[in-house]
Design a protein around this motif. Structure first.
Motif, PDB file in Angstrom:
ATOM      1  N   VAL A  23      39.913  41.928  40.673  1.00  0.00           N
ATOM      2  CA  VAL A  23      39.892  41.330  39.332  1.00  0.00           C
ATOM      3  C   VAL A  23      40.502  42.287  38.314  1.00  0.00           C
ATOM      4  N   VAL A  24      40.121  43.549  38.405  1.00  0.00           N
ATOM      5  CA  VAL A  24      40.635  44.551  37.461  1.00  0.00           C
ATOM      6  C   VAL A  24      42.153  44.679  37.592  1.00  0.00           C
ATOM      7  N   ILE A  25      42.643  44.797  38.825  1.00  0.00           N
ATOM      8  CA  ILE A  25      44.085  44.931  39.044  1.00  0.00           C
ATOM      9  C   ILE A  25      44.833  43.752  38.442  1.00  0.00           C
ATOM     10  N   GLY A  26      44.417  42.537  38.835  1.00  0.00           N
ATOM     11  CA  GLY A  26      45.115  41.348  38.364  1.00  0.00           C
ATOM     12  C   GLY A  26      45.025  41.159  36.870  1.00  0.00           C
ATOM     13  N   GLY A  27      43.805  41.258  36.334  1.00  0.00           N
ATOM     14  CA  GLY A  27      43.621  41.016  34.905  1.00  0.00           C
ATOM     15  C   GLY A  27      44.345  42.020  34.027  1.00  0.00           C
ATOM     16  N   VAL A  28      44.264  43.292  34.389  1.00  0.00           N
ATOM     17  CA  VAL A  28      44.891  44.331  33.565  1.00  0.00           C
ATOM     18  C   VAL A  28      46.418  44.223  33.617  1.00  0.00           C
ATOM     19  N   LEU A  29      46.975  44.015  34.796  1.00  0.00           N
ATOM     20  CA  LEU A  29      48.438  43.930  34.899  1.00  0.00           C
ATOM     21  C   LEU A  29      48.989  42.731  34.132  1.00  0.00           C
ATOM     22  N   ALA A 219      34.823  35.268  24.098  1.00  0.00           N
ATOM     23  CA  ALA A 219      33.654  35.077  24.961  1.00  0.00           C
ATOM     24  C   ALA A 219      33.704  35.928  26.229  1.00  0.00           C
ATOM     25  N   VAL A 220      34.903  36.112  26.805  1.00  0.00           N
ATOM     26  CA  VAL A 220      34.971  36.777  28.108  1.00  0.00           C
ATOM     27  C   VAL A 220      34.564  38.247  28.056  1.00  0.00           C
ATOM     28  N   CYS A 221      34.720  38.879  26.909  1.00  0.00           N
ATOM     29  CA  CYS A 221      34.428  40.315  26.852  1.00  0.00           C
ATOM     30  C   CYS A 221      33.027  40.624  26.346  1.00  0.00           C
ATOM     31  N   ILE A 222      32.342  39.645  25.774  1.00  0.00           N
ATOM     32  CA  ILE A 222      31.024  39.901  25.192  1.00  0.00           C
ATOM     33  C   ILE A 222      29.960  40.233  26.245  1.00  0.00           C
ATOM     34  N   PRO A 223      29.878  39.530  27.389  1.00  0.00           N
ATOM     35  CA  PRO A 223      28.845  39.896  28.372  1.00  0.00           C
ATOM     36  C   PRO A 223      28.911  41.345  28.849  1.00  0.00           C
ATOM     37  N   GLY A 248      30.789  51.457  33.094  1.00  0.00           N
ATOM     38  CA  GLY A 248      31.880  50.700  33.687  1.00  0.00           C
ATOM     39  C   GLY A 248      32.027  49.331  33.046  1.00  0.00           C
ATOM     40  N   ALA A 249      30.890  48.716  32.684  1.00  0.00           N
ATOM     41  CA  ALA A 249      30.936  47.396  32.048  1.00  0.00           C
ATOM     42  C   ALA A 249      31.675  47.448  30.715  1.00  0.00           C
ATOM     43  N   ILE A 250      31.473  48.519  29.962  1.00  0.00           N
ATOM     44  CA  ILE A 250      32.175  48.646  28.677  1.00  0.00           C
ATOM     45  C   ILE A 250      33.678  48.723  28.903  1.00  0.00           C
ATOM     46  N   MET A 251      34.100  49.496  29.887  1.00  0.00           N
ATOM     47  CA  MET A 251      35.527  49.597  30.191  1.00  0.00           C
ATOM     48  C   MET A 251      36.088  48.241  30.626  1.00  0.00           C
ATOM     49  N   MET A 252      35.329  47.520  31.455  1.00  0.00           N
ATOM     50  CA  MET A 252      35.786  46.206  31.906  1.00  0.00           C
ATOM     51  C   MET A 252      35.816  45.208  30.761  1.00  0.00           C
ATOM     52  N   GLY A 253      34.850  45.305  29.856  1.00  0.00           N
ATOM     53  CA  GLY A 253      34.840  44.412  28.703  1.00  0.00           C
ATOM     54  C   GLY A 253      36.052  44.609  27.816  1.00  0.00           C
ATOM     55  N   LEU A 254      36.471  45.848  27.655  1.00  0.00           N
ATOM     56  CA  LEU A 254      37.633  46.134  26.811  1.00  0.00           C
ATOM     57  C   LEU A 254      38.905  45.498  27.352  1.00  0.00           C
ATOM     58  N   ILE A 255      38.963  45.272  28.660  1.00  0.00           N
ATOM     59  CA  ILE A 255      40.152  44.642  29.239  1.00  0.00           C
ATOM     60  C   ILE A 255      39.872  43.204  29.668  1.00  0.00           C
ATOM     61  N   GLY A 256      38.758  42.634  29.171  1.00  0.00           N
ATOM     62  CA  GLY A 256      38.513  41.209  29.365  1.00  0.00           C
ATOM     63  C   GLY A 256      38.048  40.816  30.749  1.00  0.00           C
ATOM     64  N   ILE A 257      37.285  41.669  31.431  1.00  0.00           N
ATOM     65  CA  ILE A 257      36.784  41.353  32.767  1.00  0.00           C
ATOM     66  C   ILE A 257      35.293  41.038  32.655  1.00  0.00           C
ATOM     67  N   THR A 258      34.954  39.756  32.606  1.00  0.00           N
ATOM     68  CA  THR A 258      33.570  39.325  32.411  1.00  0.00           C
ATOM     69  C   THR A 258      32.657  39.773  33.537  1.00  0.00           C
ATOM     70  N   GLU A 259      33.208  39.932  34.732  1.00  0.00           N
ATOM     71  CA  GLU A 259      32.399  40.294  35.897  1.00  0.00           C
ATOM     72  C   GLU A 259      31.673  41.623  35.755  1.00  0.00           C
ATOM     73  N   HIS A 295      47.510  33.833  22.256  1.00  0.00           N
ATOM     74  CA  HIS A 295      48.731  33.325  22.887  1.00  0.00           C
ATOM     75  C   HIS A 295      48.857  33.722  24.353  1.00  0.00           C
ATOM     76  N   ALA A 296      47.888  34.487  24.855  1.00  0.00           N
ATOM     77  CA  ALA A 296      47.966  34.988  26.231  1.00  0.00           C
ATOM     78  C   ALA A 296      46.852  34.395  27.089  1.00  0.00           C
ATOM     79  N   PRO A 297      47.103  34.157  28.368  1.00  0.00           N
ATOM     80  CA  PRO A 297      46.057  33.639  29.257  1.00  0.00           C
ATOM     81  C   PRO A 297      45.121  34.753  29.726  1.00  0.00           C
ATOM     82  N   HIS A 298      44.534  35.445  28.769  1.00  0.00           N
ATOM     83  CA  HIS A 298      43.618  36.539  29.070  1.00  0.00           C
ATOM     84  C   HIS A 298      42.790  36.789  27.817  1.00  0.00           C
ATOM     85  N   GLY A 299      41.776  37.644  27.939  1.00  0.00           N
ATOM     86  CA  GLY A 299      40.912  37.881  26.797  1.00  0.00           C
ATOM     87  C   GLY A 299      40.503  39.321  26.664  1.00  0.00           C
ATOM     88  N   GLY A 300      39.638  39.574  25.686  1.00  0.00           N
ATOM     89  CA  GLY A 300      39.179  40.925  25.422  1.00  0.00           C
ATOM     90  C   GLY A 300      40.080  41.654  24.458  1.00  0.00           C
TER      91      GLY A 300
END
Length: 352
Positions: A23-29, A219-223, A248-259, A295-300
């Motif tokens: 998820v991190v690889i795909g979402g961040v790239l 919404a995706v980055c708040i959890p 780790g959750a904070i880092m993932m939230g900054l790049i829009g990874i809800t997981e 405008h992007a298919p991503h969040g955070g």
């Protein structure tokens, strides 16, 4: 019974822990490719740089592996190596028939338990060598494939009906829609309900409507951000491993990874899930009121360069995170040291 429920959670979190790097690889790239490409009027993100095109393609391929990896390693957790291949096959089928994360989870558990059952068969000595590399994967894959084709269509229809319902609301009340989307995004943190809301926002980008994706992006980055901040504010209410997971959750939230919030939800679903749903709904509603567009298919925060009304985007996230952190810390009780030791044994394997 309690032990079996605990085992099921462990199997699920085994799949999640292996899926998170994908998820991190795909979402961040994808997010970086879009953020570095800029926005063109009327077309949204327009990726033309050859390097960024390749980056986006790699990210897309990585995201395509999420469900198979989740399914495969759930099965691996249940049945060890003989369950891995059938689980991967089941996850790939879940992708193909549109069953999403829910289908992948079902495929993983079916593959794992079937493979474990076949492992228990009493077979002649001559067959034992080929059981784990041929017989078990083959029979299990056929059974998993049959199950997926039977349940795939109903799951796909359910997700399509949810999408249709959201679309009908988009012309009536954007704030109410944003509240519903925020709750959906946070509910299963990357699962099928989350993906319906996310893909609905992505679809509307193609129609030139960016406000819905703006609500999703908040919404995706708040959890993960909310749970990470909550563990920093009240560390006595979280185990040692949860506090580490919070970073780790904070880092993932900054790049829009809800997981990133999943380890917390798995450990305490009755307190965590309502808290992140409320926080995401509040943040999404404020984003809708402030006409935040994505405008992007991503969040955070990583997509800030492609956001309309950047100030309200940041305000929406901050308020949603504050609501989640405050609510969950009000609901949670202090962790006793002995309980911390017991819980850490379960979660450390899940998160690593």
């Amino acid at each position: 019974m309690n032990r079996e429920v605990k085992n099921i959670r462990t199997y699920l979190m085994t799949g999640v822990s292996y899926m998170i790097p994908i998820v991190v690889i795909g979402g961040v790239l994808i997010a970086l490719a879009i953020a570095l490409s800029g926005i063109e009027a009327g077309t949204g993100a327009n990726i033309t740089n050859p390097i960024l095109v390749k980056m986006n393609s790699i990210g897309g391929l990585a995201l395509g592996l999420m469900v198979p990896v989740l399914s495969g390693f759930i099965a691996f957790g249940i049945a060890d190596r003989p369950g891995l291949a059938p689980g991967l096959v089941g996850g790939a089928l879940a992708n193909e028939i549109g069953a999403g994360f829910l289908g992948g989870i079902i495929a993983g558990f079916v593959a794992g338990y079937v493979a474990r059952w076949i492992k228990s068969w009493k077979v002649p000595q001559q067959l034992r060598a080929i059981m784990p590399i041929f017989v078990i994967p083959l029979i299990t894959s056929l059974i998993v494939g049959t199950v997926m084709y039977l349940i795939g269509a109903p799951i796909g229809k359910l997700m399509n009906s949810m999408t249709y319902g959201l679309k009908s609301m988009s012309t009536k009340n954007s704030v109410v829609l944003a509240i519903i989307i925020g709750a959906m995004v946070a509910f299963d943190m990357g699962g099928p309900v989350n993906k319906v809301a996310f893909m609905f926002g992505v679809t509307l980008i193609g129609e030139g409507i960016y406000i819905v994706m703006g609500a999703v992006a908040v919404a995706v980055c708040i959890p993960p951000l909310g749970m990470g901040i909550a563990s920093l504010i009240s560390p006595n209410k979280y185990t040692k491993v949860e506090r580490e997971a919070g970073k780790g959750a904070i880092m993932m939230g900054l790049i829009g990874i809800t997981e990133g919030a999943i380890p917390f939800a798995a450990a305490d679903p009755l307190r965590v899930i309502p808290s992140i749903m409320v926080g995401s709904s509040v943040g999404s509603a404020i984003a809708a009121i402030g006409k935040v567009g994505d405008h992007a298919p991503h969040g955070g925060p990583i997509v800030l360069p492609v956001i309309d009304n950047k100030l309200m985007f940041i305000v929406s996230i901050l308020i949603g995170v504050a609501v989640t952190a405050f609510m969950v810390n009000i609901l949670k009780k202090e962790v006793i040291e002995k309980e911390e030791d017991d819980e850490s044994t379960d979660i450390v394997v899940e998160f690593e």
